[in-house]
Design a protein around this motif. Structure first.
Motif: not given
Lengths: 306, 261
Positions: A149, A84, A90-91, B90-92, B94, A82, A86-88, A54, A52
């Motif tokens: 997304k 992930f 924004d909550k 939080e992962g944003f 990446q 990609v 861990n969700p990327s 990174l 990916s």
């Protein structure tokens, strides 16, 4: 099928310690679901990071559609999606806001972007949640928004890192339905997993253990190659029984987790013969067709759970 | 070409704004703390504080005000640095790193976001000035705004560089207490350098924040030179603060261009 990704002699070690990936070579075909199966610490997350874009590997080369992935990362990034672990997302933002901002990152804007977002939300059955803040969504829905997304910019391949971790079985199943639907449309999917039953869904799998690629084939081939069937014995004196079985039936045996496993072409024969010959030594016995779990044990010498 | 760089910047900037407005406690915290600092310390020291130039009759609340403005900016930029670490955890982040967005856009988006928030709070604090006995001309106000922008941009840049390699907000707390707060204490915000030991004077002159505070002080009191004893000239303040901004931006580019991210 042409190869979308070609990995050659890939080696990676963090800070000059023991390599976590060892001289790994594999190709990923256009349009397939490819599974990377391995326990924690097998190196699959490292491989995921490298693919990916990174992480830069210590050695080796990767071609993405014949282009050098490692040295044209900016270009490659336009064509990969990609997902992930861990969700990327924004909550604090709504589903729609998350997608709009993602679109901007890829240079999409205006009506075209809004239309694209609506199409994708429609397809993934998320349209009614469009204006909900991500923090109030369930784990399964979040993961689906995450996929939405990553689809915005029409990637050629989706790379998913343990996409079903932490999800209920039913939601897992619906996520796989989404993945199959994407495959139908021609999407290539690369999925890392430590779950046998998920690996079964893949067109091909690569088994990773301690940084080595131990096997690479379709799940059915892998299972076929393991031989006929597996007979598992439980016994108080397991070493003794192992010796006796080897001598009497000249079959290959392996002791693992207090169980004696024998692989043979005719399992029911071995089972009945063994029970007749050693009734005292055997506590219990089971007969099974080989699973990917058995493949994993045969290739790596230990079970996946360890 | 412009949309390739500016659209992602806009995206990251706007996200920062929305996030801020949806977390009300951030707004209250960043405004409330400096205000309390100013009132409590200002009133506490008012009776004992003696300005070097006794004829200027400056009291501590007045002396402290420009320094508190700088503190408002410093606090907001610290909040922004926390948000970078959160984005990472939080992962944003990446998700941004695997997108074709250039590091320049990423940094600019993040820095301008932090700068805008700092400016909003500065404006709020400046709006209080008339009630606190300051009269500011529109021109003064305009210059203060520009200078606050320079200060905010360079401090956000510094926060970005410090936070980039961190993976915990606890770690950043330590940095904040060990680096950022002492930087502020030794900036002339609290006390003038007059009469201090040489080593302190030297530290204060080497501290980029000294020039930010001094610049603010010039802008508040340029008609009352008695209030401007022992501080660097305004030209030097602008030069150093701008240079500081450029350097932190370049350093941010440098740290993010590491091969493995």
């Amino acid at each position: 099928m042409p190869h979308i990704i070609e990995i050659k002699n890939l080696t990676h070690s963090y800070q000059k310690k023991i390599p976590v990936l060892n001289n790994l070579s594999l190709d990923i075909e256009q349009g397939e679901i490819f599974g990377l199966l391995g326990p924690n610490g097998s190196g699959k997350s490292t491989l995921f990071k490298i693919l990916s874009t990174l992480l830069f590997p210590t050695k080796g080369s990767i071609l993405f559609e014949k282009k050098d992935l490692l040295n044209s990362r900016e270009e490659v990034r336009k064509h990969i999606g990609v997902v992930f672990q861990n969700p990327s997302l924004d909550k604090k933002l709504s589903v729609f806001e998350n997608l709009i901002f993602q679109g901007y990152l890829y240079g999409l804007k205006g009506k075209k972007l809004t239309q694209k977002i609506n199409t994708i939300l429609e397809k993934l059955d998320l349209i009614t949640r469009k204006n909900d803040k991500v923090e109030i969504l369930s784990g399964g829905l979040k993961r689906r928004v995450e996929i939405a997304k990553c689809l915005l910019h029409n990637p050629k391949i989706l790379i998913l890192d343990e996409p079903t971790t932490g999800l209920d079985p039913s939601i897992r199943a619906s996520l796989w339905k989404d993945i199959f639907a994407l495959k139908q449309e021609g999407m290539t999917c690369l999925i890392t997993t430590h779950l046998m039953d998920e690996a079964e869904f893949c067109d091909r799998i690569g088994i990773l253990d301690k940084g080595y690629l131990m096997a690479l084939d379709t799940p059915s081939h892998l299972k076929k190659n393991i031989g006929g069937e597996v007979v598992t014995f439980k016994s108080k004196n397991i070493n003794d029984l192992s010796q006796k079985l080897k001598k009497t039936f000249s079959c290959s045996t392996k002791i693992l987790d207090d169980e004696l496993r024998a692989e043979t072409n005719n399992g029911s024969d071995l089972l009945t013969q063994a029970l007749k010959t050693f009734p005292q030594e055997i506590e219990s016995v089971t007969l099974s067709k080989p699973t990917l779990g058995d493949v994993f044990i045969q290739k790596t010498g230990h079970s996946l759970e360890q | 070409m412009t949309s390739k760089i500016l659209l992602p910047v806009y995206s990251l900037w706007k996200r920062e704004m929305i996030r801020f407005l949806r977390q009300k406690n951030r707004v209250v915290g960043a405004l409330g703390q400096p205000l309390l600092f100013w009132l409590f310390l200002g009133i506490g020291f008012k009776t004992t504080f003696q300005y070097p130039d006794a004829s200027s009759h400056i009291n501590y609340l007045q002396y402290f005000y420009p320094g508190i403005l700088t503190l408002v900016i410093l606090f907001t930029t610290i909040f922004s640095s926390f948000s970078l670490i959160e984005d990472k955890n939080e992962g944003f982040l990446q998700g941004v790193l695997v997108s074709p967005v250039s590091k320049t856009s990423l940094i600019l988006g993040k820095l301008l976001g932090g700068t805008t928030l700092a400016l909003l709070q500065t404006l709020f604090f400046l709006a209080l000035a008339p009630f606190l006995g300051f009269s500011l001309s529109p021109f003064q106000f305009f210059l203060l705004f520009i200078f606050s922008f320079l200060t905010a941009f360079s401090l956000t840049g510094l926060g970005f560089c410090l936070a980039w390699k961190m993976d915990s907000t606890q770690g950043f707390h330590a940095i904040m207490m060990l680096v950022l707060m002492p930087l502020w204490f030794l900036s002339g915000a609290f006390f003038p350098e007059t009469g201090l030991p040489f080593i302190f004077k030297l530290l204060m002159r080497l501290n980029p924040l000294t020039y930010a505070v001094a610049g603010m002080r010039h802008l508040f009191y340029f008609e009352a030179p008695g209030f401007l004893v022992d501080i660097p000239s305004f030209d030097l303040c602008i030069l150093i603060t701008s240079l500081f901004g450029v350097l932190t931006f370049l350093y941010a580019l440098f740290v993010t261009h590491h091969k493995s991210c």
